[in-house]
Design an enzyme around this catalytic site. Structure first.
Site, PDB file in Angstrom:
ATOM      1  N   SER A  50      26.877  27.564 -27.395  1.00 28.22           N
ATOM      2  CA  SER A  50      25.944  26.503 -27.770  1.00 28.22           C
ATOM      3  C   SER A  50      24.539  27.035 -27.984  1.00 28.22           C
ATOM      4  CB  SER A  50      25.858  25.478 -26.641  1.00 28.22           C
ATOM      5  OG  SER A  50      27.097  24.901 -26.403  1.00 28.22           O
ATOM      6  N   GLU A  83      28.589  24.127 -36.839  1.00 24.33           N
ATOM      7  CA  GLU A  83      27.449  24.981 -37.219  1.00 24.33           C
ATOM      8  C   GLU A  83      27.965  26.407 -37.387  1.00 24.33           C
ATOM      9  OE1 GLU A  83      23.089  24.521 -35.410  1.00 24.33           O
ATOM     10  OE2 GLU A  83      24.598  23.871 -33.990  1.00 24.33           O
ATOM     11  N   HIS A 127      30.136  26.986 -34.110  1.00 27.71           N
ATOM     12  CA  HIS A 127      29.754  26.028 -33.067  1.00 27.71           C
ATOM     13  C   HIS A 127      30.318  24.640 -33.377  1.00 27.71           C
ATOM     14  CE1 HIS A 127      26.338  23.753 -30.833  1.00 27.71           C
ATOM     15  NE2 HIS A 127      27.373  23.950 -30.051  1.00 27.71           N
TER      16      HIS A 127
HETATM   17  N1  NAD Z   1      30.528  20.731 -23.796  1.00 28.40           N
HETATM   18  C1  NAD Z   1      30.012  20.610 -24.993  1.00 28.40           C
HETATM   19  O1  NAD Z   1      29.574  19.509 -25.385  1.00 28.40           O
HETATM   20  C2  NAD Z   1      29.961  21.789 -25.916  1.00 28.40           C
HETATM   21  C3  NAD Z   1      29.728  21.585 -27.295  1.00 28.40           C
HETATM   22  C4  NAD Z   1      29.715  22.696 -28.149  1.00 28.40           C
HETATM   23  C5  NAD Z   1      29.912  23.967 -27.630  1.00 28.40           C
HETATM   24  N2  NAD Z   1      30.129  24.142 -26.280  1.00 28.40           N
HETATM   25  C6  NAD Z   1      30.343  25.505 -25.771  1.00 28.40           C
HETATM   26  O2  NAD Z   1      31.738  25.731 -25.620  1.00 28.40           O
HETATM   27  C7  NAD Z   1      31.958  26.635 -24.537  1.00 28.40           C
HETATM   28  C8  NAD Z   1      32.892  25.996 -23.534  1.00 28.40           C
HETATM   29  O3  NAD Z   1      32.337  24.794 -23.060  1.00 28.40           O
HETATM   30  P1  NAD Z   1      33.236  23.642 -22.405  1.00 28.40           P
HETATM   31  O4  NAD Z   1      32.414  22.408 -22.413  1.00 28.40           O
HETATM   32  O5  NAD Z   1      34.599  23.641 -22.997  1.00 28.40           O
HETATM   33  O6  NAD Z   1      33.311  24.197 -20.876  1.00 28.40           O
HETATM   34  P2  NAD Z   1      34.415  23.896 -19.756  1.00 28.40           P
HETATM   35  O7  NAD Z   1      33.741  24.118 -18.460  1.00 28.40           O
HETATM   36  O8  NAD Z   1      35.098  22.579 -20.037  1.00 28.40           O
HETATM   37  O9  NAD Z   1      35.524  25.039 -20.029  1.00 28.40           O
HETATM   38  C9  NAD Z   1      35.283  26.402 -19.879  1.00 28.40           C
HETATM   39  C10 NAD Z   1      36.625  27.093 -19.722  1.00 28.40           C
HETATM   40  O10 NAD Z   1      36.414  28.526 -19.744  1.00 28.40           O
HETATM   41  C11 NAD Z   1      37.308  29.096 -18.839  1.00 28.40           C
HETATM   42  N3  NAD Z   1      36.867  30.443 -18.496  1.00 28.40           N
HETATM   43  C12 NAD Z   1      35.837  30.819 -17.693  1.00 28.40           C
HETATM   44  N4  NAD Z   1      35.773  32.169 -17.614  1.00 28.40           N
HETATM   45  C13 NAD Z   1      36.788  32.648 -18.396  1.00 28.40           C
HETATM   46  C14 NAD Z   1      37.262  33.952 -18.708  1.00 28.40           C
HETATM   47  N5  NAD Z   1      36.671  35.027 -18.217  1.00 28.40           N
HETATM   48  N6  NAD Z   1      38.316  34.063 -19.530  1.00 28.40           N
HETATM   49  C15 NAD Z   1      38.925  32.952 -20.037  1.00 28.40           C
HETATM   50  N7  NAD Z   1      38.534  31.704 -19.771  1.00 28.40           N
HETATM   51  C16 NAD Z   1      37.475  31.546 -18.962  1.00 28.40           C
HETATM   52  C17 NAD Z   1      37.334  28.136 -17.647  1.00 28.40           C
HETATM   53  O11 NAD Z   1      38.501  28.332 -16.868  1.00 28.40           O
HETATM   54  C18 NAD Z   1      37.330  26.783 -18.378  1.00 28.40           C
HETATM   55  O12 NAD Z   1      38.638  26.330 -18.635  1.00 28.40           O
HETATM   56  C19 NAD Z   1      30.569  26.983 -23.978  1.00 28.40           C
HETATM   57  O13 NAD Z   1      30.104  28.155 -24.596  1.00 28.40           O
HETATM   58  C20 NAD Z   1      29.750  25.782 -24.417  1.00 28.40           C
HETATM   59  O14 NAD Z   1      28.379  26.064 -24.503  1.00 28.40           O
HETATM   60  C21 NAD Z   1      30.174  23.075 -25.425  1.00 28.40           C
END
Ligand code: NAD
Length: 290
Positions: free
Chosen positions: A118, A151, A139
């Site tokens: 993000s 994005e 993104h």
């Molecule tokens: N939440 C949002 O609204 C949003 C929107 C766009 C982008 N993002 C980005 O997407 C990414 C994930 O966010 P999310 O909201 O899905 O988070 P989340 O907390 O729901 O999920 C993260 C996942 O990553 C896994 N993980 C952690 N370390 C790991 C590793 N070493 N190897 C493999 N898996 C691993 C965890 O077990 C978990 O299942 C982040 O970079 C976030 O910034 C989030």
């Protein structure tokens, strides 16, 4: 040709990305270090497909083939046959760098690598791989199956073949691309997160209650969700990480994370995904916590 996609991280974003890729006819391998999260993701995708069938957006006959295109893995070697791997793990540069270091020896030489970060520098993340020219920021927005935008962010070394291949994939997924330069938090979160952080300051300083702030922005600015409700939906840990990247990356005090946001994350009150944030989600309807 991108036919097989690896997705790293089976949280809210990774599972959404896996869902839209499988629905578009691509084969997907979903990887996470947490086995429970993998099972939860597959069950969630199946439920989402049922919802789409109920709404007439997917036919019953399409569901099982789409689900069978998704496999899960708890070792990175399973990603060796992928044409593209999209990283969607926790928003931490340290975590993501360690993932890329471990991932690249498993990949085909021609495989592309994308990150769903993000906020973190694409150029810096690309440098932790053996292929910065085949690395790009992709993104997706949350929830992935619903939101139209992706994005696209080129790192300094991203080549045009990579960019064109990913742009074509975005179109195949039925999404629309917006191109952003590699600056902290890109476009959407550069604008959105300071607003959310300001909403937390508004709460912290007692200008309004959770309910008043969200009602004010929904009815006064015509936002579909209030900023605190949205923060809970994104995940407060992700919100804090993005503010820290903005604060450090742009070296401007206007981006300093609100101490109340820090406190909520320290308490483990990360929002909807854990059942408590600015709202408590344990009952039938969310209840404000302040
Ligand atoms: N939440 C949002 O609204 C949003 C929107 C766009 C982008 N993002 C980005 O997407 C990414 C994930 O966010 P999310 O909201 O899905 O988070 P989340 O907390 O729901 O999920 C993260 C996942 O990553 C896994 N993980 C952690 N370390 C790991 C590793 N070493 N190897 C493999 N898996 C691993 C965890 O077990 C978990 O299942 C982040 O970079 C976030 O910034 C989030």
């Amino acid at each position: 040709m991108i036919e097989k996609i690896g997705v790293i991280g089976a949280g809210q974003m990774g599972s959404g990305i896996a869902q839209v890729c499988a629905a578009a006819g691509l084969s997907v391998c979903l990887y996470d270090i947490n086995g429970e999260q993998l099972a939860k993701a597959v069950a969630g995708i199946s439920k989402n497909f049922d919802r789409q069938i109920a709404k007439g957006k997917m036919s019953e006959a399409e569901k099982d083939p789409a689900l069978s295109r998704i496999s899960t893995a708890s070792t990175m070697s399973a990603l060796g046959s992928c044409d593209l791997v999209i990283e969607a793990a926790t928003e931490s540069e340290e975590v993501k760098r360690a993932i890329f270091k471990q991932l690249v020896p498993n990949l085909k030489p021609e495989a592309l690598v994308a990150t769903n970060t993000s906020s973190i520098s694409i150029t810096r993340l690309a440098a932790s791989t053996d292929r910065p020219h085949k690395f790009i920021g992709m993104h997706f927005m949350n929830p992935v199956p619903v939101m139209q935008l992706v994005e696209l962010i080129r790192g300094i070394a991203t080549d045009d073949d990579t960019f064109q291949a990913i742009k074509a994939l975005v179109a195949k997924l039925g999404k629309t691309a917006a191109i952003a330069e590699d600056f902290p938090a890109f476009i959407v979160n550069r604008i959105l997160l300071p607003m959310i952080n300001e909403a937390v300051y508004t709460l912290y300083e007692g200008v309004g209650s959770v309910e008043a702030i969200d009602t004010a922005m929904k009815l006064g600015a015509n936002h579909p969700m209030g900023p605190l409700e949205l923060a809970d939906f994104i995940g407060l840990d992700t919100c804090l990480s993005i503010m820290q990247v903005l604060y450090e990356g742009l070296a401007d005090s206007k981006y300093r994370p609100c101490p109340l946001l820090v406190k909520y994350v320290e308490a483990g009150w990360l929002g909807r995904k854990v059942g408590r944030g600015f709202y408590d989600y344990s009952g039938p309807t969310p209840r404000p916590t302040r």
